[in-house]
Design a protein around this motif. Structure first.
Motif, PDB file in Angstrom:
ATOM      1  N   LEU A 321      27.888 -35.201 -24.097  1.00 21.73           N
ATOM      2  CA  LEU A 321      26.513 -34.763 -23.830  1.00 21.73           C
ATOM      3  C   LEU A 321      26.002 -33.791 -24.891  1.00 21.73           C
ATOM      4  O   LEU A 321      24.800 -33.551 -24.984  1.00 21.73           O
ATOM      5  CB  LEU A 321      26.439 -34.089 -22.454  1.00 21.73           C
ATOM      6  N   GLY A 322      26.900 -33.239 -25.695  1.00 21.73           N
ATOM      7  CA  GLY A 322      26.491 -32.290 -26.731  1.00 21.73           C
ATOM      8  C   GLY A 322      25.524 -32.889 -27.734  1.00 21.73           C
ATOM      9  O   GLY A 322      24.656 -32.183 -28.269  1.00 21.73           O
ATOM     10  N   LEU A 323      25.639 -34.192 -28.013  1.00 21.79           N
ATOM     11  CA  LEU A 323      24.706 -34.840 -28.947  1.00 21.79           C
ATOM     12  C   LEU A 323      23.290 -34.802 -28.388  1.00 21.79           C
ATOM     13  O   LEU A 323      22.328 -34.527 -29.113  1.00 21.79           O
ATOM     14  CB  LEU A 323      25.140 -36.286 -29.205  1.00 21.79           C
ATOM     15  N   ALA A 324      23.147 -35.064 -27.081  1.00 21.07           N
ATOM     16  CA  ALA A 324      21.826 -35.011 -26.446  1.00 21.07           C
ATOM     17  C   ALA A 324      21.294 -33.583 -26.414  1.00 21.07           C
ATOM     18  O   ALA A 324      20.109 -33.344 -26.684  1.00 21.07           O
ATOM     19  CB  ALA A 324      21.897 -35.575 -25.033  1.00 21.07           C
ATOM     20  N   VAL A 325      22.149 -32.629 -26.098  1.00 25.37           N
ATOM     21  CA  VAL A 325      21.726 -31.229 -26.049  1.00 25.37           C
ATOM     22  C   VAL A 325      21.207 -30.776 -27.406  1.00 25.37           C
ATOM     23  O   VAL A 325      20.132 -30.170 -27.516  1.00 25.37           O
ATOM     24  CB  VAL A 325      22.889 -30.324 -25.591  1.00 25.37           C
ATOM     25  N   MET A 326      21.945 -31.084 -28.474  1.00 20.69           N
ATOM     26  CA  MET A 326      21.521 -30.655 -29.810  1.00 20.69           C
ATOM     27  C   MET A 326      20.258 -31.383 -30.262  1.00 20.69           C
ATOM     28  O   MET A 326      19.413 -30.806 -30.952  1.00 20.69           O
ATOM     29  CB  MET A 326      22.665 -30.862 -30.808  1.00 20.69           C
ATOM     30  N   ASN A 327      20.113 -32.660 -29.890  1.00 25.14           N
ATOM     31  CA  ASN A 327      18.883 -33.385 -30.199  1.00 25.14           C
ATOM     32  C   ASN A 327      17.683 -32.678 -29.575  1.00 25.14           C
ATOM     33  O   ASN A 327      16.646 -32.470 -30.217  1.00 25.14           O
ATOM     34  CB  ASN A 327      19.004 -34.813 -29.690  1.00 25.14           C
ATOM     35  N   ARG A 328      17.808 -32.266 -28.296  1.00 23.72           N
ATOM     36  CA  ARG A 328      16.700 -31.602 -27.606  1.00 23.72           C
ATOM     37  C   ARG A 328      16.435 -30.219 -28.191  1.00 23.72           C
ATOM     38  O   ARG A 328      15.284 -29.829 -28.397  1.00 23.72           O
ATOM     39  CB  ARG A 328      16.985 -31.482 -26.108  1.00 23.72           C
ATOM     40  N   LEU A 329      17.512 -29.476 -28.467  1.00 24.19           N
ATOM     41  CA  LEU A 329      17.339 -28.125 -29.002  1.00 24.19           C
ATOM     42  C   LEU A 329      16.668 -28.143 -30.377  1.00 24.19           C
ATOM     43  O   LEU A 329      15.766 -27.356 -30.659  1.00 24.19           O
ATOM     44  CB  LEU A 329      18.692 -27.420 -29.104  1.00 24.19           C
ATOM     45  N   ARG A 330      17.145 -29.049 -31.241  1.00 23.05           N
ATOM     46  CA  ARG A 330      16.568 -29.095 -32.590  1.00 23.05           C
ATOM     47  C   ARG A 330      15.108 -29.509 -32.550  1.00 23.05           C
ATOM     48  O   ARG A 330      14.285 -28.990 -33.313  1.00 23.05           O
ATOM     49  CB  ARG A 330      17.375 -30.050 -33.465  1.00 23.05           C
ATOM     50  N   LYS A 331      14.763 -30.427 -31.662  1.00 20.44           N
ATOM     51  CA  LYS A 331      13.359 -30.823 -31.530  1.00 20.44           C
ATOM     52  C   LYS A 331      12.514 -29.678 -30.971  1.00 20.44           C
ATOM     53  O   LYS A 331      11.385 -29.446 -31.408  1.00 20.44           O
ATOM     54  CB  LYS A 331      13.232 -32.062 -30.650  1.00 20.44           C
ATOM     55  N   ALA A 332      13.056 -28.962 -29.976  1.00 15.09           N
ATOM     56  CA  ALA A 332      12.343 -27.823 -29.414  1.00 15.09           C
ATOM     57  C   ALA A 332      12.074 -26.769 -30.493  1.00 15.09           C
ATOM     58  O   ALA A 332      11.049 -26.081 -30.472  1.00 15.09           O
ATOM     59  CB  ALA A 332      13.150 -27.201 -28.272  1.00 15.09           C
TER      60      ALA A 332
END
Length: 340
Positions: A321-332
């Protein structure tokens, strides 16, 4: 007026029939899934789907995901259903996986963002599945938030964004996963990961083999979005967000430096992560990546309510799930990243 239907404790089919009738009438209904809350309308009703885009302020070329309650509906929506789609559905549906397939004419292009493909998923949430079944319609549903803002993981978040603007909100409590579904494009070979999400890529590759990761996952700009979250700014609070990535001890040290630096400039500073910091606001995301995913959007919305100027966010390892978390954080963060 917005009807709020409370189903935190148990499903009331009589009340759900009211929401299903609204869907059939072309109205908008926000409902819980295992990932985030969705803003739903009849996926085959062009006028109803346009209302989703209007309510969210969503760009017209940002496609929606169509939610179904039975695999047979895939054949009604897609021209071709490859063996890989059946394999993935058998293994992971209902669940946080969206599959992109060639679109049938019955699906309006407004639903697909003008594309000749359609994104389909079967949510793993009893309320969502029952709503789809009772409405007798596939339901198009992006996340139930104002476009570009953090996704909603509770009915309270939906009320903040849409009370008085849509017909119905179904309150099913907090969502279980907290980040949106994983999106896999099966119209190309090898298949392509368009958006990481609640189902880890590693699990998908165990079933269908190699999956290519689209460059948009890591921030490359695209002209054509085949899935939500690829082209436009998403998940962002009002404050500036900065992601700090690297070894844990160095990340915590850098965040403490940045807190001091921003405070000297008179800024209110918020931190989200699992360390401990002397910030104006701190939101503890949890000790596991599952906790972080579940709490991420709640944390970003908390920072909006707290009125901070800057949010400093701890990065996590890009596994599971870390890939999804980092995708969301970087976009935010709009890809404002500090690597240490």
């Amino acid at each position: 007026m917005t009807i709020i239907i409370n189903m935190k404790d148990k499903i009331d089919e009589r009340k759900l029939k009211v929401a299903a009738r609204l869907i059939r009438e072309g109205k908008l209904v926000a409902f819980p899934t295992e990932t985030v809350y969705g803003l739903g309308a009849d996926a085959l009703n062009e006028r109803a789907v346009k209302r989703i885009f209007e309510a969210k302020g969503r760009p017209a070329d940002n496609p929606l995901i169509v939610h179904i309650a039975d695999f047979s509906q895939v054949h009604e929506l897609a021209r071709e259903v490859p063996e890989e789609a059946e394999m993935l559905a058998k293994k992971f549906w209902p669940g946080p996986l969206t599959i992109v397939l060639p679109r049938r004419e019955v699906v309006p292009k407004v639903t697909t963002g003008g594309l000749d493909t359609v994104a389909i998923r079967m949510p793993a949430h009893e309320i969502a599945l029952k709503l789809i079944e009772l409405s007798e319609r596939p339901i198009a549903a992006p996340s139930a938030n104002i476009s570009g803002k953090p996704s909603p993981t509770s009915a309270e978040h939906v009320v903040d964004d849409f009370y008085g603007k849509i017909e119905c909100i179904i309150d099913g409590g907090e969502t279980r996963i907290g980040v949106e579904s994983t999106v896999i494009d099966l119209t190309e070979w090898p298949p392509v990961l368009l958006r990481p999400g609640g189902l880890p890529l590693e699990e998908i590759e165990k079933v269908i083999g190699e999956v290519r990761i689209h460059p948009a996952v890591y921030g490359k700009k695209v002209d054509l979005a085949k899935a939500p979250g690829m082209k436009y700014r998403h998940y962002a609070p009002n404050a500036e967000v900065i992601v700090i990535e690297g070894p844990r001890e160095k990340v915590e040290e850098k965040i403490r430096e940045l807190i001091a630096e921003f405070k000297r400039k008179g800024k209110r500073v918020g931190v989200i992560g699992s360390g401990r910091y002397n910030a104006d606001e701190f939101f503890f995301l949890g000790n596991t990546v599952e906790d972080v995913a579940r709490n991420l959007f709640k944390a970003l919305r908390h920072m909006d309510r707290a009125g901070v100027d800057v949010v400093l966010a701890e990065g996590v390892e890009e596994k599971g799930l870390g890939l999804a978390v980092m995708n969301r954080l970087r976009k935010a963060a709009g890809y404002r990243i500090v690597r240490v």
